[in-house]
Write a protein that holds these residues in place. Structure first.
Motif, PDB file in Angstrom:
ATOM      1  N   GLN A   3     -24.418 -45.188  57.688  1.00  0.00           N
ATOM      2  CA  GLN A   3     -24.060 -46.167  58.711  1.00  0.00           C
ATOM      3  C   GLN A   3     -23.894 -45.495  60.062  1.00  0.00           C
ATOM      4  O   GLN A   3     -23.379 -44.380  60.158  1.00  0.00           O
ATOM      5  CB  GLN A   3     -22.761 -46.891  58.342  1.00  0.00           C
ATOM      6  N   PHE A   4     -24.303 -46.211  61.123  1.00  0.00           N
ATOM      7  CA  PHE A   4     -24.194 -45.699  62.479  1.00  0.00           C
ATOM      8  C   PHE A   4     -23.655 -46.795  63.389  1.00  0.00           C
ATOM      9  O   PHE A   4     -23.853 -47.984  63.139  1.00  0.00           O
ATOM     10  CB  PHE A   4     -25.560 -45.220  62.987  1.00  0.00           C
ATOM     11  N   PHE A   5     -22.975 -46.363  64.459  1.00  0.00           N
ATOM     12  CA  PHE A   5     -22.465 -47.295  65.455  1.00  0.00           C
ATOM     13  C   PHE A   5     -23.259 -47.128  66.739  1.00  0.00           C
ATOM     14  O   PHE A   5     -23.536 -46.001  67.167  1.00  0.00           O
ATOM     15  CB  PHE A   5     -20.977 -47.046  65.715  1.00  0.00           C
ATOM     16  N   VAL A   6     -23.622 -48.254  67.334  1.00  0.00           N
ATOM     17  CA  VAL A   6     -24.371 -48.248  68.585  1.00  0.00           C
ATOM     18  C   VAL A   6     -23.722 -49.226  69.555  1.00  0.00           C
ATOM     19  O   VAL A   6     -22.917 -50.074  69.151  1.00  0.00           O
ATOM     20  CB  VAL A   6     -25.854 -48.644  68.367  1.00  0.00           C
ATOM     21  N   ALA A   7     -24.067 -49.129  70.814  1.00  0.00           N
ATOM     22  CA  ALA A   7     -23.599 -50.093  71.808  1.00  0.00           C
ATOM     23  C   ALA A   7     -24.328 -51.415  71.608  1.00  0.00           C
ATOM     24  O   ALA A   7     -25.481 -51.434  71.145  1.00  0.00           O
ATOM     25  CB  ALA A   7     -23.852 -49.565  73.213  1.00  0.00           C
ATOM     26  N   GLU A  39     -33.949 -46.793  55.052  1.00  0.00           N
ATOM     27  CA  GLU A  39     -33.053 -47.856  55.514  1.00  0.00           C
ATOM     28  C   GLU A  39     -31.700 -47.305  55.918  1.00  0.00           C
ATOM     29  O   GLU A  39     -31.168 -46.393  55.278  1.00  0.00           O
ATOM     30  CB  GLU A  39     -32.871 -48.914  54.422  1.00  0.00           C
ATOM     31  N   ILE A  40     -31.162 -47.853  56.980  1.00  0.00           N
ATOM     32  CA  ILE A  40     -29.818 -47.502  57.440  1.00  0.00           C
ATOM     33  C   ILE A  40     -29.059 -48.768  57.777  1.00  0.00           C
ATOM     34  O   ILE A  40     -29.641 -49.855  57.893  1.00  0.00           O
ATOM     35  CB  ILE A  40     -29.858 -46.580  58.680  1.00  0.00           C
ATOM     36  N   SER A  41     -27.751 -48.601  57.965  1.00  0.00           N
ATOM     37  CA  SER A  41     -26.886 -49.709  58.379  1.00  0.00           C
ATOM     38  C   SER A  41     -26.358 -49.412  59.775  1.00  0.00           C
ATOM     39  O   SER A  41     -25.974 -48.278  60.067  1.00  0.00           O
ATOM     40  CB  SER A  41     -25.729 -49.867  57.395  1.00  0.00           C
ATOM     41  N   VAL A  42     -26.351 -50.423  60.633  1.00  0.00           N
ATOM     42  CA  VAL A  42     -25.909 -50.250  62.018  1.00  0.00           C
ATOM     43  C   VAL A  42     -24.898 -51.340  62.362  1.00  0.00           C
ATOM     44  O   VAL A  42     -25.052 -52.495  61.954  1.00  0.00           O
ATOM     45  CB  VAL A  42     -27.109 -50.320  62.988  1.00  0.00           C
ATOM     46  N   SER A  43     -23.861 -50.962  63.107  1.00  0.00           N
ATOM     47  CA  SER A  43     -22.887 -51.924  63.632  1.00  0.00           C
ATOM     48  C   SER A  43     -22.677 -51.643  65.109  1.00  0.00           C
ATOM     49  O   SER A  43     -22.820 -50.502  65.555  1.00  0.00           O
ATOM     50  CB  SER A  43     -21.549 -51.810  62.887  1.00  0.00           C
ATOM     51  N   ASP A  44     -22.331 -52.693  65.853  1.00  0.00           N
ATOM     52  CA  ASP A  44     -22.058 -52.472  67.280  1.00  0.00           C
ATOM     53  C   ASP A  44     -20.570 -52.253  67.536  1.00  0.00           C
ATOM     54  O   ASP A  44     -20.140 -52.091  68.675  1.00  0.00           O
ATOM     55  CB  ASP A  44     -22.595 -53.622  68.129  1.00  0.00           C
ATOM     56  N   GLY A  48     -18.426 -57.449  64.141  1.00  0.00           N
ATOM     57  CA  GLY A  48     -18.150 -57.469  62.718  1.00  0.00           C
ATOM     58  C   GLY A  48     -19.371 -57.623  61.845  1.00  0.00           C
ATOM     59  O   GLY A  48     -19.260 -57.664  60.615  1.00  0.00           O
ATOM     60  N   ARG A  49     -20.551 -57.686  62.428  1.00  0.00           N
ATOM     61  CA  ARG A  49     -21.772 -57.837  61.645  1.00  0.00           C
ATOM     62  C   ARG A  49     -22.346 -56.484  61.252  1.00  0.00           C
ATOM     63  O   ARG A  49     -22.139 -55.483  61.929  1.00  0.00           O
ATOM     64  CB  ARG A  49     -22.830 -58.610  62.435  1.00  0.00           C
ATOM     65  N   GLU A  50     -23.084 -56.493  60.150  1.00  0.00           N
ATOM     66  CA  GLU A  50     -23.804 -55.305  59.718  1.00  0.00           C
ATOM     67  C   GLU A  50     -25.293 -55.568  59.875  1.00  0.00           C
ATOM     68  O   GLU A  50     -25.814 -56.558  59.367  1.00  0.00           O
ATOM     69  CB  GLU A  50     -23.481 -54.979  58.266  1.00  0.00           C
ATOM     70  N   TYR A  51     -25.961 -54.692  60.598  1.00  0.00           N
ATOM     71  CA  TYR A  51     -27.391 -54.845  60.854  1.00  0.00           C
ATOM     72  C   TYR A  51     -28.152 -53.851  59.965  1.00  0.00           C
ATOM     73  O   TYR A  51     -28.028 -52.639  60.140  1.00  0.00           O
ATOM     74  CB  TYR A  51     -27.713 -54.589  62.330  1.00  0.00           C
ATOM     75  N   ALA A 140     -14.560 -44.661  59.978  1.00  0.00           N
ATOM     76  CA  ALA A 140     -15.146 -46.003  60.025  1.00  0.00           C
ATOM     77  C   ALA A 140     -16.544 -46.000  59.413  1.00  0.00           C
ATOM     78  O   ALA A 140     -16.925 -46.931  58.687  1.00  0.00           O
ATOM     79  CB  ALA A 140     -15.192 -46.515  61.461  1.00  0.00           C
ATOM     80  N   LYS A 141     -17.311 -44.953  59.684  1.00  0.00           N
ATOM     81  CA  LYS A 141     -18.648 -44.843  59.098  1.00  0.00           C
ATOM     82  C   LYS A 141     -18.552 -44.691  57.581  1.00  0.00           C
ATOM     83  O   LYS A 141     -19.266 -45.354  56.829  1.00  0.00           O
ATOM     84  CB  LYS A 141     -19.387 -43.649  59.696  1.00  0.00           C
ATOM     85  N   GLN A 142     -17.674 -43.798  57.142  1.00  0.00           N
ATOM     86  CA  GLN A 142     -17.550 -43.519  55.712  1.00  0.00           C
ATOM     87  C   GLN A 142     -17.107 -44.736  54.923  1.00  0.00           C
ATOM     88  O   GLN A 142     -17.583 -44.990  53.815  1.00  0.00           O
ATOM     89  CB  GLN A 142     -16.559 -42.364  55.507  1.00  0.00           C
TER      90      GLN A 142
END
Length: 248
Positions: A3-7, A39-44, A48-51, A140-142
């Motif tokens: 999982q990764f966080f992006v703006a 495949e990866i998971s991304v959140s902003d 609260g959504r998972e992309y 948060a990622k873990q």
């Protein structure tokens, strides 16, 4: 799945694309050695959504991903929980931040209480907070959080009480508090949508004058049982109770 966080602006729902930049580029390329198609998971960190995305290309300074679908299942607690943690000694705060994030805390506010052994000047405090924020993001990622809880700047105890004054529920574990049945009833009465403040003292606990000030400002004392818990245990105990009661 990683999982990764992006703006928010790095996610284009209409174009079905997600762009990863910054330090995560090196992590994807050289640490995880991920390839196009994986495949990866991304959140902003906000909605609260998972992309869910598939890597389209691995470039020099960015990772271009294709948005495959949006997972609407909410992983966040239905209430915002604020941990007002008196500054502990050594590196205990790192453990506290990490585990509080795993348990669903919304924000961590370090507090300078009278019995705090560690005293930080402005420069040292800024360095510590940057370190704690990094730990919060990793946790948060873990734990697959949809947001990265903020670790705020240091607050004096009186300032912390003012910050919490408008919150729906304000709790402070106190070693002289009694009646576990009352504490169970209070925790059991928590409702989704409430803002909940939890005040945790340092080694040695809060001074009596601080407890009196908290009670005068509407903070409710609770007991954690007949045993005295360390500061790094007390907050996680309360957060666990709250998570148990609110988790859908």
């Amino acid at each position: 799945m990683h999982q990764f966080f992006v703006a928010p602006e790095q996610i284009d729902v209409n174009d079905k694309s997600v762009i990863i930049v910054g330090t995560d580029v090196n992590h994807v390329k050289n640490v995880l050695r991920m390839k196009p198609g994986e495949e990866i998971s991304v959140s902003d960190g906000q909605d609260g959504r998972e992309y869910r995305c598939g890597i389209r290309s691995v470039e020099e300074d960015r990772i271009v991903c294709e948005l495959r679908f949006i997972k609407e299942d909410r992983v966040e607690l239905p209430s915002r929980v604020y941990l007002f943690q008196a500054l502990p000694k050594a590196d205990k705060m790192e453990l506290i931040v990490q585990k509080a994030v795993e348990l669903g805390v919304y924000k961590v506010i370090p507090v300078a209480a009278k019995r705090c052994i560690v005293k930080l000047d402005e420069r040292k405090a800024a360095i510590k907070i940057q370190r704690w924020q990094g730990i919060a993001e990793s946790a948060a990622k873990q734990s697959k959080r949809a947001v990265v809880p903020e670790v705020t700047s240091m607050s004096e105890f009186e300032e912390a009480l003012r910050m919490a004054s408008a919150m729906d529920v304000r709790l402070i574990p106190y070693e002289l508090a009694e009646d576990m049945a009352k504490t169970k009833e209070r925790i059991g009465s928590l409702q989704p949508g409430q803002e909940i403040a939890v005040f945790i003292g340092p080694e040695g606990g809060f001074e009596e004058a601080e407890i009196e000030l908290a009670l005068a400002n509407g903070v409710e004392p609770i007991t954690l049982g007949k045993r005295i818990l360390r500061t790094e245990t007390a907050g996680l105990t309360v957060l666990s109770w709250i998570m148990y009661m609110l988790e859908a």
